[in-house]
Motif scaffolding. Structure first.
Motif, PDB file in Angstrom:
ATOM      1  N   ALA A 293      29.074  45.703  62.938  1.00 28.53           N
ATOM      2  CA  ALA A 293      29.964  44.327  62.473  1.00 28.53           C
ATOM      3  C   ALA A 293      28.868  43.147  62.106  1.00 28.53           C
ATOM      4  O   ALA A 293      29.271  42.548  61.088  1.00 28.53           O
ATOM      5  N   VAL A 294      27.893  43.008  62.800  1.00 25.14           N
ATOM      6  CA  VAL A 294      27.048  41.692  62.235  1.00 25.14           C
ATOM      7  C   VAL A 294      26.287  42.038  61.128  1.00 25.14           C
ATOM      8  O   VAL A 294      26.034  41.229  60.210  1.00 25.14           O
ATOM      9  N   LEU A 295      26.021  43.359  60.876  1.00 25.36           N
ATOM     10  CA  LEU A 295      25.361  43.795  59.621  1.00 25.36           C
ATOM     11  C   LEU A 295      26.079  44.013  58.419  1.00 25.36           C
ATOM     12  O   LEU A 295      25.604  44.119  57.522  1.00 25.36           O
ATOM     13  N   TRP A 296      27.411  44.377  58.769  1.00 24.43           N
ATOM     14  CA  TRP A 296      28.336  44.778  57.645  1.00 24.43           C
ATOM     15  C   TRP A 296      28.546  43.483  56.622  1.00 24.43           C
ATOM     16  O   TRP A 296      28.511  43.591  55.476  1.00 24.43           O
ATOM     17  N   TRP A 297      28.671  42.254  57.193  1.00 21.96           N
ATOM     18  CA  TRP A 297      29.020  41.309  56.428  1.00 21.96           C
ATOM     19  C   TRP A 297      27.854  40.728  55.480  1.00 21.96           C
ATOM     20  O   TRP A 297      28.137  40.832  54.055  1.00 21.96           O
ATOM     21  N   ARG A 304      28.615  42.416  46.547  1.00 20.58           N
ATOM     22  CA  ARG A 304      29.500  41.778  45.593  1.00 20.58           C
ATOM     23  C   ARG A 304      28.573  40.807  44.856  1.00 20.58           C
ATOM     24  O   ARG A 304      28.865  40.778  43.397  1.00 20.58           O
ATOM     25  N   VAL A 305      27.557  40.288  45.164  1.00 20.16           N
ATOM     26  CA  VAL A 305      26.588  39.481  44.049  1.00 20.16           C
ATOM     27  C   VAL A 305      26.097  40.364  42.967  1.00 20.16           C
ATOM     28  O   VAL A 305      26.088  40.035  42.093  1.00 20.16           O
ATOM     29  N   VAL A 306      25.635  41.485  43.608  1.00 17.76           N
ATOM     30  CA  VAL A 306      25.037  42.207  42.410  1.00 17.76           C
ATOM     31  C   VAL A 306      26.219  42.701  41.371  1.00 17.76           C
ATOM     32  O   VAL A 306      25.799  42.763  40.160  1.00 17.76           O
ATOM     33  N   ALA A 307      27.109  43.096  41.956  1.00 12.79           N
ATOM     34  CA  ALA A 307      28.214  43.480  41.012  1.00 12.79           C
ATOM     35  C   ALA A 307      28.707  42.347  39.993  1.00 12.79           C
ATOM     36  O   ALA A 307      28.695  42.763  38.898  1.00 12.79           O
ATOM     37  N   ARG A 308      28.722  41.194  40.465  1.00 14.02           N
ATOM     38  CA  ARG A 308      28.990  40.065  39.508  1.00 14.02           C
ATOM     39  C   ARG A 308      27.906  39.941  38.535  1.00 14.02           C
ATOM     40  O   ARG A 308      28.332  39.629  37.435  1.00 14.02           O
TER      41      ARG A 308
END
Length: 315
Positions: A293-297, A304-308
């Motif tokens: 959970a800590v690594l997932w975020w 998402r940044v790369v996709a944008r």
């Protein structure tokens, strides 16, 4: 052949004849001692035989009881005149203070005219118990105080077990005493022959016989002294132990159950077992889930940044 040679041969023959006679006399004495010992064993109360080296042999001592009362293992206190009896006993006593009980036993023996024959003590053999936890003491006490000492040894604790024995050695004492008397007479006769012997070879032969018979006499006197010591002083071996640990409470026996109750009980036990297994699995996986959970975020944020950025480049 000279007259001196004849005289020497006659003297040697006379000495040998005397030795044979002495030997036969000793043999007859030994045979009579066996007969006397047999008669002593059958008689009600034979008199003891005294000697110069072995001490008195007719010590009076209490005899074994014919029918001890229930729950007791005692010997008769009334002495039987003319009997030589060896008494012995072994005891195990549970007591809270082994050190004090050991010291009391030693004092008890000395105050009754006896002594301590041996002692073996141990400590630290029982958990949570300091000082002596086990002690074995061998006491030698007069036969007249045998019952008294045994009765007082168990007053400071609980007697766990006790064994007593009485052995009649009257026949052995009488037989050994008679053999000693016969051997002393044999030595006296050989001593008289040595006084009248003039030939050197005769003196040497007589000295050899005298030495052998004196050695046998000392051995028999030592045997009689040992028997008299056992008769006059009884042996008591007592072991002191700390009390036994309290036994754990017994698991109560479950009441009778019918088939439905047993099935319900077994089902509940299976359910609780399954829950325990699931809890164990969850407990094992929980650290890994927290780490994921800590690594997932940050991973999803970076994606998402790369996709944008790619989308902006395309337009």
């Amino acid at each position: 052949m000279s007259q001196g040679t004849h005289v020497g041969r006659r003297r040697a023959a006379a000495v040998l004849t005397a030795i044979v006679i002495v030997g036969l006399s000793a043999g007859c004495g030994a045979g009579s001692s066996k007969s006397a010992s047999s008669s002593a064993a059958r008689a009600a109360g034979p008199a003891g035989v005294g000697n110069s080296g072995g001490g008195a042999s007719g010590d009076s001592a209490p005899n074994q009881a014919a029918a001890p009362s229930a729950g007791q293992n005692s010997l008769a206190k009334a002495p039987v005149a003319g009997r030589s009896i060896v008494y012995s006993a072994t005891m195990t006593v549970r007591t809270k203070d082994v050190t004090a009980a050991t010291a009391n036993a030693e004092t008890l023996a000395e105050s009754n005219g006896g002594f301590v024959g041996g002692e073996n003590s141990q400590s630290g053999t029982v958990p949570d118990v300091q000082g002596l936890t086990q002690s074995t003491v061998t006491l030698r006490v007069p036969s007249a105080a045998f019952e008294k000492v045994i009765g007082q040894l168990g007053t400071g604790g609980v007697v766990q077990d006790e064994t007593r024995s009485a052995s009649d050695v009257t026949a052995q004492v009488v037989d050994t005493g008679t053999r000693i008397t016969a051997q002393q007479a044999s030595i006296a006769r050989i001593t008289d022959l040595m006084k009248s012997a003039t030939n050197l070879s005769d003196v040497v032969t007589l000295e050899g016989e005298l030495s052998r018979r004196e050695s046998d006499l000392e051995s028999m006197q030592a045997q009689l002294a040992a028997l008299n010591d056992q008769v006059s002083l009884s042996t008591i071996t007592v072991t002191f132990l700390v009390p036994q640990a309290t036994a754990p409470a017994a698991t109560p026996t479950p009441k009778h159950q019918n088939a439905f109750q047993r099935g319900l009980h077994d089902g509940w036990q299976a359910f609780m077992g399954t829950v325990k297994v699931l809890l164990v699995i969850i407990g094992v996986l929980l650290p890994f889930a927290a780490l994921a959970a800590v690594l997932w975020w940050p991973v999803t944020r970076s994606a998402r940044v790369v996709a944008r950025r790619r989308a902006c480049l395309l337009y």
